[in-house]
Design an enzyme around this catalytic site. Structure first.
Site, short mmCIF file in Angstrom:
data_model
loop_
_atom_site.label_atom_id
_atom_site.label_comp_id
_atom_site.label_asym_id
_atom_site.label_seq_id
_atom_site.Cartn_x
_atom_site.Cartn_y
_atom_site.Cartn_z
N ASP A 1 0.61 -1.44 0.14
CA ASP A 1 0.06 -0.19 -0.05
C ASP A 1 0.74 1.19 -0.06
OD1 ASP A 1 -2.73 1.24 0.47
OD2 ASP A 1 -1.62 2.00 2.00
N VAL A 2 0.50 2.09 -0.88
CA VAL A 2 1.21 3.42 -0.94
C VAL A 2 1.20 4.28 0.38
CG1 VAL A 2 1.56 5.39 -2.51
CG2 VAL A 2 1.27 3.30 -3.44
#
Length: 363
Positions: A318-319
């Site tokens: 997840d960024v």
């Protein structure tokens, strides 16, 4: 927000049956065929199964007082912290956050209750039925209580997580800042799948816009004192559509394909929370999800985290998580996978909550 104590009759509206109305998972995956069998429709209870509701009836602690339900909350629960989290959602169309309360409409069986959820005294939250929307059916009332309990994740003991976090370099600050915050979930599997698909490779603001377009076009709504409260469309409704219907929502062709495919899997019963939970464990459930077109590891873990409540679900790619870790460590570089695994080594069986609390640092 308008007053809540007037007994004005809400008006329920339903989507027109008009076909002319208008992360990194897009590379995925194996195609499967699904079919909706000609069987009597199973009643819809806000995304909860009959077994979930019956279990809550038997083991859940709640009180039914006619126009309101009362749910006790754990000591490690902060209502204000949770509605502040809900307030942070941009362009939200599925609930409305007031100064000290939250409003939400649900579809449970034949009823469409409009809820006002508030903390009137410490140790409990009150679920008030507005207007004349209170269900009379016992199962429907239990479904409302079960939904709110699941939404606020009231059934989990956070003390072990807080003990773990107190000595963790990353989590200590987050827990201190947001003590009492729960992993606000999405009890409906199809809604969670859609939200994961819509959020792939776009910013969260535009993802909310797409969700609202889908909801306004194909969902139901309850009107009360000049306000409209919307309900996310059920899988069976979306499964009836075709590509042209969804393309009018201004989604990409791939997102339209993935949402239709997910709707048909859920509507047919080929995919359900029960089947995922019976898969044999976290990794088996993740594998089951990533076999679906449009569902890659990020979306799969998001679903397992927000809907299935699997504590070890971990969207490691997840960024947003990477950005928070960069912020907390002062690093200018994105953390490598090896660094992430090292940093999260002490989070065993709490990866889901660790991720949720870290997200809250920046979002």
């Amino acid at each position: 927000m308008t007053g809540y104590d007037k007994q004005q009759q809400p008006h329920q509206t339903y989507p027109k049956d008009n076909s002319s109305y208008a992360s990194n998972d897009d590379s995925n995956i194996e195609e499967t065929e699904s079919r909706i069998d000609d069987q009597p429709a199973v009643p819809y209870y806000a995304g909860l199964s009959l077994s979930e509701i019956e279990q809550f009836q038997q083991h859940g602690r709640w009180q039914d007082h006619g126009d309101r339900l009362i749910l006790p909350v754990p000591a490690e629960f902060n209502f204000r912290m949770n509605i502040e989290f809900l307030r942070s959602s941009p362009n939200e169309c599925l609930f409305t956050v007031g100064e000290h309360d939250v409003y939400k409409a649900l579809a449970v069986g034949e009823s469409r209750p409009l809820l006002r959820i508030v903390e009137e005294q410490q140790g409990e939250i009150v679920v008030q039925f507005l207007g004349n929307t209170a269900p009379t059916d016992e199962l429907e009332r239990a479904a409302v209580a079960a939904y709110v309990s699941d939404w606020f994740d009231l059934g989990i003991d956070l003390l072990p997580f807080y003990k773990l976090a107190s000595s963790d370099a990353l989590l200590g600050h987050a827990v201190e800042s947001f003590y009492g915050l729960r992993n606000m979930g999405i009890p409906d599997l199809f809604e969670t799948l859609c939200w994961g698909i819509l959020g792939q490779q776009i910013n969260i603001g535009y993802a909310h816009t797409l969700k609202c377009r889908l909801t306004e076009a194909f969902g139901e709504s309850v009107e009360y004192e000049g306000e409209t409260y919307r309900i996310f469309p059920i899988a069976e409704r979306i499964a009836e559509l075709n590509m042209d219907d969804l393309e009018l929502m201004h989604m990409t062709v791939k997102k339209c394909e993935y949402i239709l495919h997910a709707a048909r899997l859920v509507a047919s019963g080929e995919l359900s929370k029960e089947k995922l939970l019976a898969a044999g464990g976290y990794r088996e459930a993740e594998k089951m999800l990533v076999r679906i077109r449009g569902i890659g590891p990020w979306t799969a873990n998001y679903v397992l985290m927000r809907c299935l409540r699997i504590p070890s679900a971990f969207p490691i790619d997840d960024v947003g998580l990477h950005n928070v870790i960069r912020h907390l460590t002062g690093s200018s570089a994105k953390p490598t996978r090896e660094e992430l695994l090292k940093l999260s080594a002490g989070w065993s069986n709490w990866e889901s909550y660790a991720t949720f609390y870290l997200w809250r640092v920046l979002y």
